[in-house]
Every structure is written in structure tokens, then in C-alpha cells.
Design a protein around this motif. Structure first.
Motif, PDB file in Angstrom:
ATOM      1  N   SER A 137       0.825  -1.205   0.000  1.00 31.92           N
ATOM      2  CA  SER A 137       0.000   0.000   0.000  1.00 31.92           C
ATOM      3  C   SER A 137       0.862   1.260   0.000  1.00 31.92           C
ATOM      4  CB  SER A 137      -0.923   0.019   1.218  1.00 31.92           C
ATOM      5  OG  SER A 137      -0.169   0.212   2.401  1.00 31.92           O
ATOM      6  N   VAL A 138       0.254   2.336  -0.434  1.00 30.10           N
ATOM      7  CA  VAL A 138       0.918   3.634  -0.379  1.00 30.10           C
ATOM      8  C   VAL A 138      -0.138   4.714  -0.179  1.00 30.10           C
ATOM      9  CG1 VAL A 138       0.958   3.909  -2.907  1.00 30.10           C
ATOM     10  CG2 VAL A 138       2.515   5.225  -1.524  1.00 30.10           C
ATOM     11  N   LYS A 139       0.119   5.556   0.790  1.00 31.15           N
ATOM     12  CA  LYS A 139      -0.654   6.784   0.995  1.00 31.15           C
ATOM     13  C   LYS A 139       0.389   7.884   1.025  1.00 31.15           C
ATOM     14  CE  LYS A 139      -4.597   4.945   3.470  1.00 31.15           C
ATOM     15  NZ  LYS A 139      -5.389   4.966   4.703  1.00 31.15           N
ATOM     16  N   ALA A 140       0.376   8.706   0.005  1.00 37.30           N
ATOM     17  CA  ALA A 140       1.408   9.743  -0.121  1.00 37.30           C
ATOM     18  C   ALA A 140       0.829  10.952  -0.825  1.00 37.30           C
ATOM     19  CB  ALA A 140       2.600   9.202  -0.900  1.00 37.30           C
ATOM     20  N   GLU A 141       1.527  12.056  -0.667  1.00 35.07           N
ATOM     21  CA  GLU A 141       1.161  13.299  -1.344  1.00 35.07           C
ATOM     22  C   GLU A 141       2.404  13.847  -2.028  1.00 35.07           C
ATOM     23  OE1 GLU A 141      -0.089  17.564   0.298  1.00 35.07           O
ATOM     24  OE2 GLU A 141      -1.569  15.992   0.755  1.00 35.07           O
ATOM     25  N   LEU A 142       2.292  14.101  -3.326  1.00 36.92           N
ATOM     26  CA  LEU A 142       3.381  14.670  -4.110  1.00 36.92           C
ATOM     27  C   LEU A 142       2.898  15.961  -4.752  1.00 36.92           C
ATOM     28  CD1 LEU A 142       4.650  11.497  -6.030  1.00 36.92           C
ATOM     29  CD2 LEU A 142       5.511  12.407  -3.869  1.00 36.92           C
ATOM     30  N   LYS A 143       3.838  16.847  -5.053  1.00 39.76           N
ATOM     31  CA  LYS A 143       3.492  18.073  -5.772  1.00 39.76           C
ATOM     32  C   LYS A 143       4.220  18.090  -7.103  1.00 39.76           C
ATOM     33  CE  LYS A 143       1.925  20.861  -2.049  1.00 39.76           C
ATOM     34  NZ  LYS A 143       2.209  21.864  -1.090  1.00 39.76           N
ATOM     35  N   ALA A 144       3.511  18.595  -8.098  1.00 41.52           N
ATOM     36  CA  ALA A 144       4.061  18.770  -9.447  1.00 41.52           C
ATOM     37  C   ALA A 144       3.987  20.257  -9.757  1.00 41.52           C
ATOM     38  CB  ALA A 144       3.269  17.946 -10.449  1.00 41.52           C
ATOM     39  N   PRO A 145       5.078  20.989  -9.512  1.00 41.01           N
ATOM     40  CA  PRO A 145       5.029  22.446  -9.628  1.00 41.01           C
ATOM     41  C   PRO A 145       4.981  22.996 -11.051  1.00 41.01           C
ATOM     42  CG  PRO A 145       7.238  21.723  -9.057  1.00 41.01           C
ATOM     43  CD  PRO A 145       6.361  20.512  -9.021  1.00 41.01           C
ATOM     44  N   GLN A 146       5.329  22.187 -12.045  1.00 34.86           N
ATOM     45  CA  GLN A 146       5.400  22.704 -13.419  1.00 34.86           C
ATOM     46  C   GLN A 146       4.164  22.424 -14.261  1.00 34.86           C
ATOM     47  OE1 GLN A 146       9.184  22.245 -15.522  1.00 34.86           O
ATOM     48  NE2 GLN A 146       9.955  21.170 -13.719  1.00 34.86           N
ATOM     49  N   VAL A 147       3.100  21.882 -13.650  1.00 31.25           N
ATOM     50  CA  VAL A 147       1.900  21.552 -14.424  1.00 31.25           C
ATOM     51  C   VAL A 147       0.669  22.201 -13.802  1.00 31.25           C
ATOM     52  CG1 VAL A 147       2.833  19.393 -15.333  1.00 31.25           C
ATOM     53  CG2 VAL A 147       1.558  19.369 -13.180  1.00 31.25           C
ATOM     54  N   THR A 148      -0.439  22.129 -14.552  1.00 30.57           N
ATOM     55  CA  THR A 148      -1.685  22.750 -14.115  1.00 30.57           C
ATOM     56  C   THR A 148      -2.871  21.954 -14.662  1.00 30.57           C
ATOM     57  OG1 THR A 148      -2.935  24.825 -14.116  1.00 30.57           O
ATOM     58  CG2 THR A 148      -1.713  24.318 -16.116  1.00 30.57           C
ATOM     59  N   LEU A 149      -4.037  22.188 -14.085  1.00 29.97           N
ATOM     60  CA  LEU A 149      -5.285  21.666 -14.641  1.00 29.97           C
ATOM     61  C   LEU A 149      -5.960  22.709 -15.516  1.00 29.97           C
ATOM     62  CD1 LEU A 149      -6.753  19.766 -11.542  1.00 29.97           C
ATOM     63  CD2 LEU A 149      -5.514  18.808 -13.496  1.00 29.97           C
ATOM     64  N   LYS A 150      -5.380  23.898 -15.566  1.00 29.49           N
ATOM     65  CA  LYS A 150      -5.902  24.974 -16.410  1.00 29.49           C
ATOM     66  C   LYS A 150      -5.394  24.789 -17.837  1.00 29.49           C
ATOM     67  CE  LYS A 150      -5.824  28.069 -12.461  1.00 29.49           C
ATOM     68  NZ  LYS A 150      -5.148  29.194 -11.832  1.00 29.49           N
ATOM     69  N   GLU A 151      -5.957  25.537 -18.760  1.00 27.79           N
ATOM     70  CA  GLU A 151      -5.510  25.451 -20.149  1.00 27.79           C
ATOM     71  C   GLU A 151      -4.121  26.038 -20.303  1.00 27.79           C
ATOM     72  OE1 GLU A 151      -8.106  26.486 -23.318  1.00 27.79           O
ATOM     73  OE2 GLU A 151      -9.886  25.874 -22.209  1.00 27.79           O
ATOM     74  N   GLY A 152      -3.380  25.551 -21.302  1.00 25.92           N
ATOM     75  CA  GLY A 152      -2.057  26.072 -21.592  1.00 25.92           C
ATOM     76  C   GLY A 152      -1.061  24.964 -21.859  1.00 25.92           C
ATOM     77  N   LYS A 153       0.166  25.352 -22.139  1.00 27.04           N
ATOM     78  CA  LYS A 153       1.225  24.414 -22.512  1.00 27.04           C
ATOM     79  C   LYS A 153       1.526  23.404 -21.405  1.00 27.04           C
ATOM     80  CE  LYS A 153       5.718  25.606 -23.179  1.00 27.04           C
ATOM     81  NZ  LYS A 153       6.854  26.243 -23.837  1.00 27.04           N
ATOM     82  N   ALA A 154       1.358  23.792 -20.161  1.00 25.21           N
ATOM     83  CA  ALA A 154       1.678  22.922 -19.029  1.00 25.21           C
ATOM     84  C   ALA A 154       0.449  22.186 -18.490  1.00 25.21           C
ATOM     85  CB  ALA A 154       2.322  23.747 -17.917  1.00 25.21           C
ATOM     86  N   SER A 155      -0.639  22.151 -19.256  1.00 22.98           N
ATOM     87  CA  SER A 155      -1.872  21.525 -18.782  1.00 22.98           C
ATOM     88  C   SER A 155      -1.794  20.005 -18.824  1.00 22.98           C
ATOM     89  CB  SER A 155      -3.058  21.980 -19.627  1.00 22.98           C
ATOM     90  OG  SER A 155      -4.246  21.359 -19.147  1.00 22.98           O
TER      91      SER A 155
END
Length: 173
Positions: free
Chosen positions: A114-132
């Protein structure tokens, strides 16, 4: 009378607009196509936060990457494409020239799988754009059998793909 029609038109138009997606669930599947849990992805001020709640994985340290195609065809998940890297940067969180958007920290899976973890991805977004993460072709989340060494090209010497989850708008909350 003209103001009423403008108000009605405004209500109709705003009701038809797609709302911004700020949170979604990604179901992860193993090489047999069986669910191993979910990852909740949420837009935050510094990118996206990913909460992993998984089971049935091999114990140990495993690489996690965001891939550039939204397809998870078992058993090898090659359909997920390559790491998400729109600016053609080098791979690895430890690389001196900087990481690309698909690079994430390693996951530590407990002895019970099992795994319960939280990670962050600072270079992406759920908004529109190149990093979506919500592109026309979609993106996916891949867990690899080995850990990411943070430097080796093109994927950190991580081994085969053992789990995959499609990131898509239809999973939005």
C-alpha cells in the motif's frame, strides 16, 4: 426591456460555459488491468497536488512520471507515450539543467503493497495552456518498477511500467 434580454442572454451564456476543473480522480490500474486505487489531483497555487491511495503494488521505491498521452493499454502501458516534456528539457529532479514537467519524486510502497502519499508537481496545471494535464490527447500517470535515479536519460533508469492512470476531464469533481 432591452436590459432583461441582456440579462437572459448573460445567464444562458454563462450557464453554457465549461467550468474550470480544480480537482479530479485518476484510477490507477496494474499490468492485468485491475484497479490498484486512485490518485486525487488538485490545482493549487504552486502547480498540482497529487494524493496517492493505492494497494497491490510491489513494496519498495518506485518512480512516478506524468506521461504525454492519455491512454493506458495493459500490460506494458507503452500507449502512455513518453514523459511530459513540452520544452524538451533533460530528465531528472537532480539534473543540473532542471527537471521537466513529467518528473515527480519517487513513491515509497509499504511492505503490504500500500501507499498513501502526497506529491506536488510544480510545473503543471489543470488549467488550459502548454503545461496543462488536460490536453487534447490527454496525459497519464505512470508508476515504474524501479526508483528514479534523478539523472539518467531519458527516464531515470526506472525499469518497466507497472501501473497507469489516465488523466482526463471526465474524472473532474
Amino acid at each position: 426591456m432591452k436590459q432583461i434580454w441582456i440579462l437572459i442572454l448573460f445567464i444562458l451564456l454563462t450557464g453554457c460555459l465549461e467550468k474550470d476543473i480544480t480537482k479530479l480522480d485518476v484510477e490507477m490500474v496494474n499490468e492485468k488491468g485491475e484497479s490498484v486505487g486512485k490518485v486525487t489531483i488538485q490545482e493549487v497555487s504552486s502547480g498540482v497536488k497529487m494524493k496517492f491511495k493505492l494497494k497491490g503494488l510491489p513494496p519498495g521505491v518506485h518512480a512516478v512520471h506524468i506521461h504525454d498521452m492519455g491512454t493506458c493499454k495493459a500490460p506494458n502501458f507503452k500507449s502512455a507515450g513518453k514523459d511530459l516534456n513540452p520544452d524538451k528539457k533533460k530528465h531528472g529532479l537532480l539534473h543540473p539543467k532542471g527537471a521537466h514537467p513529467g518528473d515527480l519524486p519517487n513513491l515509497i510502497v509499504e511492505p503490504d503493497g500500500s501507499v498513501k502519499a502526497e506529491l506536488k508537481a510544480p510545473q503543471v496545471t489543470l488549467k488550459e495552456g502548454k503545461a496543462s494535464l488536460l490536453t487534447k490527447d490527454g496525459t497519464s500517470l505512470i508508476i515504474h518498477e524501479g526508483k528514479d535515479d534523478g539523472m539518467s536519460q531519458p527516464e531515470g533508469d526506472v525499469g518497466k511500467r507497472i501501473a497507469c492512470g489516465k488523466i482526463s476531464k471526465d474524472k473532474a469533481k
